[in-house]
Design a protein around this motif. Structure first.
Motif, PDB file in Angstrom:
ATOM      1  N   PHE A  87       0.861  -1.171   0.000  1.00 17.75           N
ATOM      2  CA  PHE A  87       0.000   0.000   0.000  1.00 17.75           C
ATOM      3  C   PHE A  87       0.897   1.221   0.000  1.00 17.75           C
ATOM      4  O   PHE A  87       1.802   1.354   0.791  1.00 17.75           O
ATOM      5  N   CYS A  88       0.688   2.066  -0.933  1.00 24.03           N
ATOM      6  CA  CYS A  88       1.598   3.186  -1.063  1.00 24.03           C
ATOM      7  C   CYS A  88       0.864   4.502  -1.147  1.00 24.03           C
ATOM      8  O   CYS A  88      -0.080   4.627  -1.875  1.00 24.03           O
ATOM      9  N   PHE A  89       1.267   5.405  -0.393  1.00 29.10           N
ATOM     10  CA  PHE A  89       0.723   6.746  -0.507  1.00 29.10           C
ATOM     11  C   PHE A  89       1.855   7.721  -0.766  1.00 29.10           C
ATOM     12  O   PHE A  89       2.813   7.741  -0.039  1.00 29.10           O
ATOM     13  N   ILE A  90       1.735   8.496  -1.760  1.00 28.54           N
ATOM     14  CA  ILE A  90       2.683   9.573  -1.953  1.00 28.54           C
ATOM     15  C   ILE A  90       1.945  10.863  -1.655  1.00 28.54           C
ATOM     16  O   ILE A  90       0.990  11.198  -2.324  1.00 28.54           O
ATOM     17  N   VAL A  91       2.351  11.521  -0.659  1.00 29.46           N
ATOM     18  CA  VAL A  91       1.714  12.777  -0.314  1.00 29.46           C
ATOM     19  C   VAL A  91       2.722  13.894  -0.477  1.00 29.46           C
ATOM     20  O   VAL A  91       3.747  13.868   0.149  1.00 29.46           O
ATOM     21  N   ASP A  92       2.426  14.769  -1.330  1.00 30.65           N
ATOM     22  CA  ASP A  92       3.335  15.884  -1.543  1.00 30.65           C
ATOM     23  C   ASP A  92       3.074  16.933  -0.481  1.00 30.65           C
ATOM     24  O   ASP A  92       2.223  16.778   0.390  1.00 30.65           O
ATOM     25  N   GLN A 125       4.232   6.589   1.258  1.00 33.06           N
ATOM     26  CA  GLN A 125       5.364   7.453   0.959  1.00 33.06           C
ATOM     27  C   GLN A 125       4.909   8.896   1.034  1.00 33.06           C
ATOM     28  O   GLN A 125       3.868   9.265   0.525  1.00 33.06           O
ATOM     29  N   VAL A 126       5.682   9.686   1.661  1.00 31.56           N
ATOM     30  CA  VAL A 126       5.351  11.095   1.746  1.00 31.56           C
ATOM     31  C   VAL A 126       6.559  11.908   1.321  1.00 31.56           C
ATOM     32  O   VAL A 126       7.673  11.437   1.345  1.00 31.56           O
ATOM     33  N   THR A 174       9.393   0.544   9.910  1.00 26.01           N
ATOM     34  CA  THR A 174      10.636   1.019   9.307  1.00 26.01           C
ATOM     35  C   THR A 174      10.315   2.208   8.420  1.00 26.01           C
ATOM     36  O   THR A 174       9.161   2.432   8.053  1.00 26.01           O
ATOM     37  N   LYS A 175      11.315   2.938   8.085  1.00 21.59           N
ATOM     38  CA  LYS A 175      11.136   4.011   7.117  1.00 21.59           C
ATOM     39  C   LYS A 175      12.403   4.192   6.312  1.00 21.59           C
ATOM     40  O   LYS A 175      13.502   3.905   6.772  1.00 21.59           O
ATOM     41  N   HIS A 176      12.232   4.642   5.101  1.00 18.23           N
ATOM     42  CA  HIS A 176      13.338   4.950   4.200  1.00 18.23           C
ATOM     43  C   HIS A 176      13.277   6.435   3.887  1.00 18.23           C
ATOM     44  O   HIS A 176      12.214   6.963   3.602  1.00 18.23           O
ATOM     45  N   VAL A 177      14.400   7.057   3.950  1.00 18.07           N
ATOM     46  CA  VAL A 177      14.451   8.490   3.689  1.00 18.07           C
ATOM     47  C   VAL A 177      15.429   8.755   2.568  1.00 18.07           C
ATOM     48  O   VAL A 177      16.562   8.290   2.592  1.00 18.07           O
ATOM     49  N   GLN A 178      14.952   9.487   1.581  1.00 16.34           N
ATOM     50  CA  GLN A 178      15.818   9.805   0.449  1.00 16.34           C
ATOM     51  C   GLN A 178      15.588  11.236   0.023  1.00 16.34           C
ATOM     52  O   GLN A 178      14.458  11.679  -0.137  1.00 16.34           O
ATOM     53  N   VAL A 189      10.016  10.202   2.061  1.00 18.41           N
ATOM     54  CA  VAL A 189      10.055   9.308   3.220  1.00 18.41           C
ATOM     55  C   VAL A 189       9.033   8.206   3.006  1.00 18.41           C
ATOM     56  O   VAL A 189       7.853   8.475   2.787  1.00 18.41           O
ATOM     57  N   VAL A 190       9.491   6.995   3.041  1.00 15.74           N
ATOM     58  CA  VAL A 190       8.597   5.850   2.864  1.00 15.74           C
ATOM     59  C   VAL A 190       8.502   5.105   4.183  1.00 15.74           C
ATOM     60  O   VAL A 190       9.497   4.674   4.736  1.00 15.74           O
TER      61      VAL A 190
END
Length: 319
Positions: A87-92, A125-126, A174-178, A189-190
Motif C-alpha cells: 500500500f503506497c501513498f505519496i503525499v506531496d 510514501q510522503v 521502518t522508514k526509508h528516507v531519500q 520518506v517511505v
DNA sequence: CGTATTTGACCCTA
DNA sequence: TAGGGTCAAATACG
C-alpha cells in the motif's frame, strides 16, 4: 512512441507555463506585490516539480536507437507494479491544503470499497520539506538507522531506519528516507508497517502539539507516523463501518488534520500515489494498481473535477 | 559501557 | 544477474 511524444508535449507545455509564471512574477515584483509574488512562487514550485516528473518519465521512454536508461522511471514503475501486497501513498507538500484534506479523506475511505486483497503490510510514501539544509528526520518517533544505500539513478543515497523499540517491543515499523533529486530540501520518506510500540500508542505532548499546528509543512517539514485507531469522521458519508484506514491521532478539528501531511494508513494492498497540486487548484492521484477505479472516481460526487489519463487520475477543485 | 551510526557483505526478488 | 533491502561487525559517541 506516442506516449513519449505526449509526455514531451506536456513537458514543453509545463516549461512554457513556468516561463509565463516567471514573467508574471517579475511583473508582480515590479508592482511591489509581495503577497501575490509569493503566491506565484508556490505555483512556480509546483509547476517545476511537475516538469521534473514529466522529464523523468520522458527519460524512461524507449529511445529511437533502442537503448533505454536502466534506471529510468519505467523500470521503477514496473518494479512497483509487481509488488502487489503493498500500500503506497505519496503525499506531496500539502501546504495550504487544509480544505482539500477532508475531502481527500472521504475519498480515500470511499475508495476502499474497491480495495484489493492484500496483506497487512502497509507502505506509504510522503514527501516532506526541510526548512533548512537539514534532514527532516525528527518526526517525533525514535528511529535507528540500519543502513544506507546508493540507489541507481538517484542523486542521493537512501537511508534505512527501523524503530528503536524493534527488539524491546517488537515494533516492526521502518522508514526509508531519500533526498529528492529535484529539490535538495525535499525528502521522500517511505514508511513501512505501523508502530506498535509505546511511543506510538502514547504520543508525546510535543508530537500532539505539532499535529495541532495548522501551519503544515511550511514550518514543520515532517510527517507523523500514525498507526493509531481509525478515525470516524470519514464514516459520516454513509460508508461501511469498517475503516481499514487509520489516520493521524484524531483531533476533531479539521484545521489540525495532518499538520500538512496526509498520514493515511491502510492494511490493504491498495497502492496509491497521491500528490497535491494546490497551485493548480487540485490534487493528483496516481493509481497504478487500480486503473479500474477510474470510472468510480469519475462518477464520484466530489467537489473535484476528475480526469483520468493513463494510470493517473487528476482531480481539480471546481471551486 | 551502552547506544547509535557506518558500511561492506549477504539475501531476496524480478 | 542486478538492484534494493537488511544484517551485523566495526566504529563513534556521550
Amino acid at each position: 512512441m506516442d506516449g513519449c511524444d505526449g509526455e514531451k508535449r506536456a513537458l514543453a507545455a509545463q516549461l512554457a507555463l513556468v516561463l509565463a509564471m516567471v514573467r508574471e512574477l517579475e511583473s508582480r515584483m515590479d508592482q511591489d506585490l509581495p503577497a501575490a509574488a509569493r503566491e506565484l512562487c508556490g505555483e512556480l514550485a509546483s509547476s517545476v516539480d511537475r516538469s521534473i516528473r514529466i522529464a523523468r518519465s520522458v527519460d524512461g521512454c524507449p529511445r529511437g536507437d533502442g537503448s533505454q536508461h536502466p534506471g529510468g522511471s519505467n523500470a521503477q514503475s514496473k518494479r512497483r507494479q509487481v509488488q502487489p501486497p503493498i500500500f503506497c501513498f505519496i503525499v506531496d507538500t500539502l501546504i495550504e491544503q487544509q480544505s482539500h484534506v477532508s475531502d481527500m479523506r472521504l475519498l480515500a475511505l470511499r475508495s476502499f470499497r474497491c480495495s484489493r486483497k492484500g496483506t497487512p503490510c502497509a507502505r506509504r510514501q510522503v514527501r516532506v520539506a526541510s526548512v533548512q539544509d537539514m534532514a527532516p528526520l525528527d518526526d517525533g518517533l525514535s528511529w535507528r538507522k540500519y543502513g544506507q544505500k546508493d540507489i541507481l539513478g538517484a542523486k542521493y543515497p537512501r537511508a534505512y531506519f527501523k524503530c528503536t523499540h524493534r527488539h524491546s517491543q517488537g515494533c516492526l515499523a521502518t522508514k526509508h528516507v531519500q533526498r529528492a533529486d529535484g529539490d535538495p530540501l525535499l525528502y521522500d520518506v517511505v514508511y513501512h508497517g505501523a508502530h506498535i510500540c509505546a511511543q506510538a500508542a502514547h504520543p508525546t505532548a510535543e508530537q500532539l502539539s505539532r499535529q495541532l499546528q495548522p501551519g503544515g509543512l511550511a514550518d514543520a517539514g515532517q510527517e507523523q507516523s500514525s498507526p493509531l485507531e481509525p478515525e470516524n469522521e470519514g464514516l459520516q458519508a454513509g460508508l461501511e463501518p469498517m475503516t481499514p484506514y487509520s489516520f493521524a491521532p484524531a483531533t476533531g478539528a479539521a484545521a489540525a488534520d495532518f499538520g500538512g501531511g496526509f498520514p493515511l494508513l491502510s492494511p490493504t494492498g491498495l497502492e496509491w500515489q497521491l500528490r497535491s497540486n494546490h497551485a493548480a487548484g487540485g490534487l493528483e492521484v496516481g493509481m497504478e494498481y487500480e486503473p479500474q477505479l477510474a470510472e468510480f472516481f469519475t462518477n464520484a460526487a466530489d467537489p473535484f473535477q476528475w480526469e483520468y489519463q493513463d494510470d493517473h487520475l487528476n482531480l481539480y477543485s471546481t471551486n
